[in-house]
Structures are given as C-alpha cells and as structure tokens.
Design an enzyme around this catalytic site. Structure first.
Site, PDB file in Angstrom:
ATOM      1  N   ASN A  83       0.862  -1.183   0.000  1.00 16.70           N
ATOM      2  CA  ASN A  83       0.000   0.000   0.000  1.00 16.70           C
ATOM      3  C   ASN A  83       0.897   1.231   0.000  1.00 16.70           C
ATOM      4  O   ASN A  83       1.505   1.568   1.015  1.00 16.70           O
ATOM      5  CB  ASN A  83      -0.903  -0.014   1.243  1.00 16.70           C
ATOM      6  CG  ASN A  83      -1.764   1.230   1.344  1.00 16.70           C
ATOM      7  OD1 ASN A  83      -1.865   2.026   0.414  1.00 16.70           O
ATOM      8  ND2 ASN A  83      -2.414   1.406   2.492  1.00 16.70           N
ATOM      9  N   LYS A 104       0.064   4.271  -0.250  1.00 16.09           N
ATOM     10  CA  LYS A 104      -0.569   5.436   0.380  1.00 16.09           C
ATOM     11  C   LYS A 104      -0.345   6.689  -0.491  1.00 16.09           C
ATOM     12  O   LYS A 104      -0.308   6.580  -1.716  1.00 16.09           O
ATOM     13  CB  LYS A 104      -0.085   5.606   1.820  1.00 16.09           C
ATOM     14  CG  LYS A 104      -0.293   4.333   2.662  1.00 16.09           C
ATOM     15  CD  LYS A 104      -0.080   4.560   4.129  1.00 16.09           C
ATOM     16  CE  LYS A 104      -0.314   3.256   4.885  1.00 16.09           C
ATOM     17  NZ  LYS A 104      -0.242   3.450   6.348  1.00 16.09           N
ATOM     18  N   HIS A 162      -9.524   0.762   5.123  1.00 13.42           N
ATOM     19  CA  HIS A 162      -8.276   1.073   5.810  1.00 13.42           C
ATOM     20  C   HIS A 162      -8.560   2.042   6.947  1.00 13.42           C
ATOM     21  O   HIS A 162      -9.418   2.916   6.839  1.00 13.42           O
ATOM     22  CB  HIS A 162      -7.255   1.661   4.834  1.00 13.42           C
ATOM     23  CG  HIS A 162      -5.869   1.705   5.383  1.00 13.42           C
ATOM     24  ND1 HIS A 162      -5.455   2.692   6.253  1.00 13.42           N
ATOM     25  CD2 HIS A 162      -4.799   0.878   5.202  1.00 13.42           C
ATOM     26  CE1 HIS A 162      -4.193   2.470   6.586  1.00 13.42           C
ATOM     27  NE2 HIS A 162      -3.767   1.383   5.967  1.00 13.42           N
ATOM     28  N   GLU A 201      -7.118   4.583   7.967  1.00 13.22           N
ATOM     29  CA  GLU A 201      -6.995   6.003   7.622  1.00 13.22           C
ATOM     30  C   GLU A 201      -8.248   6.505   6.929  1.00 13.22           C
ATOM     31  O   GLU A 201      -8.652   7.661   7.126  1.00 13.22           O
ATOM     32  CB  GLU A 201      -5.745   6.195   6.743  1.00 13.22           C
ATOM     33  CG  GLU A 201      -4.462   5.974   7.533  1.00 13.22           C
ATOM     34  CD  GLU A 201      -3.258   5.588   6.702  1.00 13.22           C
ATOM     35  OE1 GLU A 201      -2.204   5.307   7.300  1.00 13.22           O
ATOM     36  OE2 GLU A 201      -3.374   5.554   5.451  1.00 13.22           O
ATOM     37  N   GLU A 210      -4.967  -5.253  10.557  1.00 14.93           N
ATOM     38  CA  GLU A 210      -3.960  -4.232  10.846  1.00 14.93           C
ATOM     39  C   GLU A 210      -4.282  -3.543  12.160  1.00 14.93           C
ATOM     40  O   GLU A 210      -5.175  -2.698  12.209  1.00 14.93           O
ATOM     41  CB  GLU A 210      -3.924  -3.185   9.731  1.00 14.93           C
ATOM     42  CG  GLU A 210      -3.425  -3.687   8.396  1.00 14.93           C
ATOM     43  CD  GLU A 210      -3.049  -2.529   7.480  1.00 14.93           C
ATOM     44  OE1 GLU A 210      -1.884  -2.437   7.089  1.00 14.93           O
ATOM     45  OE2 GLU A 210      -3.931  -1.705   7.181  1.00 14.93           O
ATOM     46  N   GLY A 235       2.604   2.269  10.695  1.00 17.66           N
ATOM     47  CA  GLY A 235       3.511   3.393  10.515  1.00 17.66           C
ATOM     48  C   GLY A 235       4.153   3.904  11.792  1.00 17.66           C
ATOM     49  O   GLY A 235       4.765   4.971  11.803  1.00 17.66           O
ATOM     50  N   SER A 257       3.707  -2.240  10.370  1.00 22.87           N
ATOM     51  CA  SER A 257       5.157  -2.230  10.563  1.00 22.87           C
ATOM     52  C   SER A 257       5.803  -3.571  10.222  1.00 22.87           C
ATOM     53  O   SER A 257       6.708  -4.042  10.915  1.00 22.87           O
ATOM     54  CB  SER A 257       5.503  -1.809  12.000  1.00 22.87           C
ATOM     55  OG  SER A 257       5.063  -0.482  12.248  1.00 22.87           O
TER      56      SER A 257
END
Length: 257
Positions: free
Chosen positions: A9, A11, A97, A99, A169, A175, A214
């Site tokens: 991904n 992003k 996701h 985000e 996730e 991140g 990560s």
C-alpha cells in the site's frame, strides 16, 4: 491450500519516476520467485503508469488500488469507480483502511457497501480491519474485528467472503514502528478465522488473512511461520524494492515448508 498474498500500500506517496523505478526494481528482485502473489496499490493518479510499466515488463505483479466509490458513474466529484479501476487493470482493491475510517469517517456499513460493489464488479476486495491502541488495551480487539467483518456478513452473507482478502492491521502498529508479536498476531488471526467459521467453515478455511502494521524484512518470516497468517499488507517497506521483495520471498519460503 491458501496461497499467500503480499500487497504494498503506497498510500499518498510517489512520482512518475518513482513508479517506474520501483516497479522495475521490484520485478527484477522477484524474478524466479514462486508460491506467493505480489500486489501493489499506487495512488489513483499513477495506476495507468503502473499498468503500462508492468505490462511492458511482462510482470506477474498484481495491480491494485487504495480505495473505490460505490458508484460506477455520475455526479460524485473526486471519486474513482470500480469500472475505472478495472479498465486500467487494477483487480485488488483496498477498502476499510483505518486512515479512511478515521479521516473520511467511513463506517463499517459504508465499507460493507464498497465490498459488495467491488464483488458486483468482479474485483477482489482487500478488507482492512483492526483496533485502536485504546481498544487493544481494553481487551476489545477480537470484538472490534468481529464487528467489522460482520458488517459484510450481515449485508451479503459469509459466502461473499469467498475470493476476498482480509487484512488485519492493528491501528497502533501502522507506521509507528510498533508491531504485534508473531504470537499475538496469530492469536487474532485464529480468532478471526474462528469467527468466520461460525457462519461458514469452508469460507473460513480458505480465506486469505494478511497481517499489516510495521511489517519489515526483519520480522516478516516470524509472521509467515504462523498457521493463520497468509501474507501481509505492507506500508513503508513497500516503497523500497529490495525490502518489499524480501518480505514477499519470506512468505514464499514459509508457505513452502
């Protein structure tokens, strides 16, 4: 037997030069590697260039995307439809996701509608699920994951998960440099599979469940050694051809044993 999928991904990262360099390098690094499906999800503006680059190289890398709308056309400014993604060769589409859920206020129910529309258009949903750090500390991880999956099951039935991918996730690991231990990740993956098995055992047995958060070359093998972890959804490490290829190779080795 489940086939591992390692997906990058990207992003909101990239440039024309980066797309060509990264995909060319990744294709070279993966030469001769079998036993794992490798996919990339560039920003929407670069999907066309990514398709052309992969086609010119005769690459087996799967093209994906980071989001979709729930309409194929109409007055929906700024959105990208499944039909458009499909025309440019994107098949594996990330939805849900964290985000998107946080910054764009996407609900479980809205994500389930995206899932349904992708299936209707013959595309593969990559359904992201996971808990916040507060939910993790409160012992709510399994219930949060179950709730997010049940939004799809309640709308479409468990059979709709056939051919889809689930990406677990933990939000606190995305991140941040933090990562769940392989044992912790396996425990959650097993609980996700068990939850789906309550609705349909065959679907649960066959569905690919990735780990994300990560993931790096240094920890990938430990994750992939777990019986219920079927690859990874990779963020930062996917922006480096050698690192991302190393993760994919670790998945291929682990699942061959």
């Amino acid at each position: 037997m489940r086939h591992p999928v390692v997906m990058g991904n990207w992003k909101l990262n990239g440039s024309k030069e980066m797309v060509v360099d990264l995909l060319t390098g990744l294709n070279a690094e993966l030469e001769g590697v079998t036993g794992v499906d490798v996919a990339v999800a560039p920003p929407a503006l670069f999907i066309d260039l990514a398709e052309r680059t992969l086609t010119d190289a005769g690459s087996a890398i799967i093209l994906g995307a980071q989001n979709t709308d729930i309409n194929n056309q109409g007055a929906f400014t700024g959105d990208t439809s499944p039909a458009m993604l499909k025309e440019f060769g994107a098949t594996h589409i990330i939805i849900g996701h964290s985000e998107r859920r946080e910054y764009h206020k996407e609900s479980d129910e809205f994500v389930a509608k995206k899932f349904a529309f992708l299936k209707e258009n013959g595309l593969t949903p990559v359904l992201c699920i996971g808990e916040t750090e507060a939910q993790n500390e409160a012992g709510e991880t399994e219930s949060v994951c179950a709730r997010q999956i049940d939004a799809v099951i309640n709308l479409l039935g468990a059979e709709a998960l056939n051919g889809a991918i689930i990406a677990y996730e933990p939000i606190w690991a995305i991140g941040t440099g933090k990562a769940a231990t392989a044992d912790d990740a396996q425990r959650i993956h097993a609980s996700i599979r068990a939850h789906i098995a309550e609705k349909n055992a065959d679907v649960a047995k066959n569905i690919v469940i990735q780990y994300g958060g990560s993931v790096k070359p240094e920890n990938a093998a430990a994750y992939f050694a777990q019986p219920d972890i079927d690859g990874a959804l990779v963020g930062g490490a996917a922006l480096d051809a050698k690192s991302f290829a190393a993760i994919a190779k670790a998945a291929a080795v682990a699942k061959a044993q």
